[in-house]
Design a protein around this motif. Structure first.
Motif, mmCIF file in Angstrom:
data_model
loop_
_atom_site.group_PDB
_atom_site.id
_atom_site.type_symbol
_atom_site.label_atom_id
_atom_site.label_comp_id
_atom_site.label_asym_id
_atom_site.label_seq_id
_atom_site.Cartn_x
_atom_site.Cartn_y
_atom_site.Cartn_z
ATOM 1 N N MET A 4 112.125 16.734 -16.203
ATOM 2 C CA MET A 4 112.102 18.051 -16.834
ATOM 3 C C MET A 4 112.883 18.055 -18.152
ATOM 4 S SD MET A 4 110.627 20.134 -14.509
ATOM 5 C CE MET A 4 111.293 21.807 -14.572
ATOM 6 N N LYS A 5 113.777 17.091 -18.324
ATOM 7 C CA LYS A 5 114.674 17.152 -19.487
ATOM 8 C C LYS A 5 114.827 15.775 -20.131
ATOM 9 C CE LYS A 5 118.158 18.728 -17.003
ATOM 10 N NZ LYS A 5 117.424 18.813 -15.747
ATOM 11 N N PRO A 81 119.940 19.818 -24.394
ATOM 12 C CA PRO A 81 118.787 19.157 -23.787
ATOM 13 C C PRO A 81 117.455 19.574 -24.417
ATOM 14 C CG PRO A 81 119.838 20.690 -22.219
ATOM 15 C CD PRO A 81 120.652 20.716 -23.471
ATOM 16 N N CYS A 83 113.898 20.302 -23.092
ATOM 17 C CA CYS A 83 113.385 20.597 -21.749
ATOM 18 C C CYS A 83 111.868 20.739 -21.777
ATOM 19 C CB CYS A 83 113.986 21.896 -21.225
ATOM 20 S SG CYS A 83 115.784 21.921 -21.249
ATOM 21 N N ARG A 84 111.268 20.366 -20.686
ATOM 22 C CA ARG A 84 109.830 20.575 -20.518
ATOM 23 C C ARG A 84 109.644 21.819 -19.639
ATOM 24 N NH1 ARG A 84 105.184 17.005 -19.288
ATOM 25 N NH2 ARG A 84 103.449 18.483 -19.168
ATOM 26 N N TYR A 99 107.540 21.829 -24.784
ATOM 27 C CA TYR A 99 108.926 21.365 -24.808
ATOM 28 C C TYR A 99 109.757 22.387 -25.564
ATOM 29 C CZ TYR A 99 107.086 16.834 -23.414
ATOM 30 O OH TYR A 99 106.466 15.830 -22.733
ATOM 31 N N MET A 102 116.965 23.679 -25.913
ATOM 32 C CA MET A 102 117.792 24.693 -25.271
ATOM 33 C C MET A 102 119.066 24.971 -26.080
ATOM 34 S SD MET A 102 118.818 26.905 -23.337
ATOM 35 C CE MET A 102 117.921 27.372 -21.886
ATOM 36 N N GLU A 376 110.631 30.149 -15.571
ATOM 37 C CA GLU A 376 111.623 29.125 -15.930
ATOM 38 C C GLU A 376 113.054 29.557 -15.616
ATOM 39 O OE1 GLU A 376 111.202 26.020 -17.100
ATOM 40 O OE2 GLU A 376 109.019 26.183 -17.010
ATOM 41 N N ASP B 10 117.745 13.221 -15.204
ATOM 42 C CA ASP B 10 117.026 13.882 -14.107
ATOM 43 C C ASP B 10 116.888 12.964 -12.885
ATOM 44 O OD1 ASP B 10 116.745 15.979 -15.827
ATOM 45 O OD2 ASP B 10 114.556 16.078 -15.749
ATOM 46 N N ILE B 76 115.558 22.347 -13.539
ATOM 47 C CA ILE B 76 115.514 23.235 -14.704
ATOM 48 C C ILE B 76 116.862 23.195 -15.434
ATOM 49 C CG2 ILE B 76 115.386 25.665 -15.403
ATOM 50 C CD1 ILE B 76 113.176 26.052 -13.307
ATOM 51 N N TRP B 77 117.960 23.098 -14.669
ATOM 52 C CA TRP B 77 119.264 23.032 -15.340
ATOM 53 C C TRP B 77 120.193 21.930 -14.797
ATOM 54 C CZ3 TRP B 77 118.468 25.838 -11.089
ATOM 55 C CH2 TRP B 77 119.485 25.931 -10.159
#
Lengths: 453, 453
Positions: A4-5, A81, A83-84, A99, A102, A376, B10, B76-77
């Motif tokens: 995800m990141k 980051p 992020c996706r 994408y 953040m 999200e 991740d 997500i985080w």
């Protein structure tokens, strides 16, 4: 488990900002002195900015070193980051990979500290003891408050009165960081007193607050003025966003088809996009899109013209897209991005067809923001909702065209202290609003007779 | 340039939670059925929790797999950064290295989603359509609102009325995530109506709100109840914090001398510390400290006893440190952590001398929080200010002892929607408050005659 990141370690943080002025295909028009109509020199700016920032403002060096002291503060939360947004993608059901960078996890909750910290630092080493500034919704004022505290400078923020009253948490945030926050128009400056004499109930505007902050800085010894957007050196500092994003996308071997940001004064949009504009100038096929509100449609409806940055005409004349320096967006508008002008760099790139702009209705932006929050998790700032609306729009286009697209955008800030606007949206109190033609015509009378770029 | 953060990619996220029940030197006392005085069985809990969570509640398996669907949302985080507080260290000028686990950058702003997401997930796969819960300051209610939205569950949150009124942004946040937020005591439940009949102006308490949420869940088909702290399965889910921290500290070859967290119901403290308690059980020399308010001094002043988790006595009798189930902290107290009891796991560890507790005055906690914000930038939640006060205290001790120490603590949440409490502190409206002996004696009368652990 899908990734995800994409992260960067501390040691991978970019050590230089990128200066687009080194690569522009056509040179930028200079700011003009309003009295003489001649280009302003560094000495004209010296009363309000320290010389080291003025040098950055006019520099054409491609890369400018980020001082070690600034990097140390950046590292508190940077690199951010990449992020996706897989959950949001699922919701859109379109052939897009999304994408986002953040920027909402900085201490002040937005991208603003990226320039607040170097501005405080450069003022500090120039011997300045105090900064004055203005803020609209409060993102910039809180970021500069924090940065001043970190470098031991005093800080006074003139906050647009209607926001001061609607968003008390922003004022409190500035106080926590040791700054003083004053509702504008105020009685502390001549500019403020003039407005109050004519309109005692004035809700204030960024144009007024800028006038007050400049006047306040000039009136005090060892004090300077600081601006959170619009100027070249601000755009420069923000390029760390796009530079990080490029490193991160390179790590996963992806290049974006579209790069997007919301655009008020232009700084977060420039921050993510300028390094990609450079690629585009060198032949890369990438679309770069700024998203703005239909209630303050500077890039999509305002002409490219010379105009003042503030109401009291204390700034030089800047070559930019503008709705006129006395324009105050309708109070109905809840989404931020209320500045009448646009960064000269961004305006210039629009004129050179390197960047395009789209405007979105506030209902659509909050709808997009709520969709985001519900998939999200993160609640975007109302400003950020504009670029999310643009992403939704771009995904719809991709679906219609049957074309796969990689979208990169700047998630510029969180909405934790802007929840009252969401509440207004959710309870049906917001209405769609588009600035009417006649209002634009009226607003633009303010620049009649000014030099043309 | 000095490193400030240790990251995990991740793919490095822990795939299992750690269950301390597998390693306890002495077994935990069981919860008791209030009518029979006998240990409760899974069937007693079935009306309010799904069986998969009840199994986790009583499990003695050391490692429990984190479902793929939960990991996807965590990512997500998470993993969250382990940060070095170099600027705060400089300010303290003590022989300490301070590392903190940044749990404030989750979408809800705290560690609470770590358990909200699995709880929503397990209810979802058990066929549940709706969750009811309570919240004090709002961190838990907002986290569960988000998690329910992510898994398509309905969510109703009973929020302690005084907080509902003082913190409107929390209610709005829950609405953005699609949940319903109701001030408690309310007219929707018998428990609420009973309180209102006697005290129409009741400010509410967590004990009352829990009673309302349980009653509401039982009254509705396909609805269950969800609790954000105290219970074993909640502690389990939060261990991801400490497990990540251990991986991160191993990367830089550092082991903490002291591990700290603030303690209200115990979940964030357990989250960071349980994996270290395991090390300690196996002989490692590490001090583990929970920080609580002097105005709700559950661990430092309350006895270890059987007591109800709620005012209306709808929960089983839990073996825990308690101030009595009808205790409502003085309204003067602004710092959160207002629950009358403490997680049985944390209480048990205190009884076994594996964990210790310290209490701090609210003025000291906000002072520490402001020191933090002015050096490290991030504004901590009032709850988090307690552990920061404990860190300041620990640094002072290290200085006095002339001993170098590595401190690790859990930065459990940000204070962006708690700024009114900071404002009260900065404007001198907060006063120091310590729960007096006679008040403790009076509060403890509520558990007279209960079975003794």
């Amino acid at each position: 488990m899908k990734t995800m990141k994409v992260l960067l370690e501390d040691h991978e943080i970019p050590r230089q900002w990128y200066n687009i002025q080194a690569d522009l295909p056509t040179p930028m028009r200079p700011p003009l002195h309003p009295a003489t109509g001649k280009p302003v020199g560094p000495e004209d700016l010296a009363p309000i900015f320290p010389m080291n920032l003025i040098e950055q403002e006019v520099s054409t060096e491609r890369w400018i070193d980020i001082p070690e002291e600034v990097l140390e503060k950046y590292l508190i939360w940077r690199p951010t980051p990449l992020c996706r947004a897989r959950n949001f993608e699922k919701l859109l059901n379109a052939p897009v990979k999304i994408y986002y960078k953040m920027e909402g996890n900085s201490p002040a909750g937005s991208h603003k500290p990226n320039t607040a910290i170097p501005q405080a630092y450069y003022n500090k080493i120039a011997g300045i003891k105090h900064l004055s500034t203005e803020t609209g919704a409060g993102q910039w004022g809180s970021a500069l408050s924090m940065a001043c505290q970190m470098f031991g400078l005093g800080c006074r923020v003139f906050m647009v009165k209607v926001s001061y009253e609607q968003k008390p948490y922003r004022r409190m945030m500035m106080n926590v960081w040791g700054a003083e926050c004053i509702p504008s128009p105020s009685n502390l400056t001549e500019a403020g007193r003039n407005v109050l004499a004519e309109h005692p109930d004035s809700p204030g505007s960024l144009g007024i607050a800028i006038s007050e902050a400049i006047e306040d800085a000039i009136a005090h010894p060892q004090a300077k003025y600081s601006l959170g957007s619009v100027l070249n050196h601000v755009m420069l500092h923000q390029t760390i966003i796009g530079l990080e994003a490029q490193k991160q996308m390179a790590k996963i071997g992806v290049y974006p088809d579209v790069v997007m940001g919301c655009a008020g004064g232009g700084s977060n949009f420039a921050g993510i996009s300028l390094p990609y504009v450079r690629d585009k100038i060198h032949g890369k096929d990438v679309k770069i899109v700024g998203a703005e509100p239909t209630s303050c449609p500077t890039l999509t409806r305002g002409p490219f013209a010379y105009d003042f940055g503030d109401l009291a005409k204390k700034t030089p004349l800047l070559p930019m897209h503008t709705l006129g320096h006395d324009y105050v967006p309708a109070p109905i508008h809840a989404g931020g991005l209320r500045y009448h002008g646009m960064a000269p760099i961004v305006s210039h790139l629009v004129m050179d067809n390197l960047v395009e702009a789209r405007a979105y209705h506030q209902i659509d932006t909050f709808e997009a923001g709520v969709m985001w929050a519900r998939s999200e998790g993160f609640i975007p700032a109302p400003e950020t909702c504009h670029v999310i609306a643009a992403v939704v729009d771009e995904a719809r286009r991709a679906k219609e065209e049957g074309k796969e697209k990689v979208i990169l955008f700047n998630w510029s800030g969180h909405g934790m202290v802007d929840l009252a606007s969401y509440d207004a949206y959710l309870t049906g109190k917001l209405i769609p609003y588009e600035m009417p033609d006649e209002e634009i015509a009226r607003a633009l009378r303010a620049i009649e007779g000014f030099p043309k770029p």
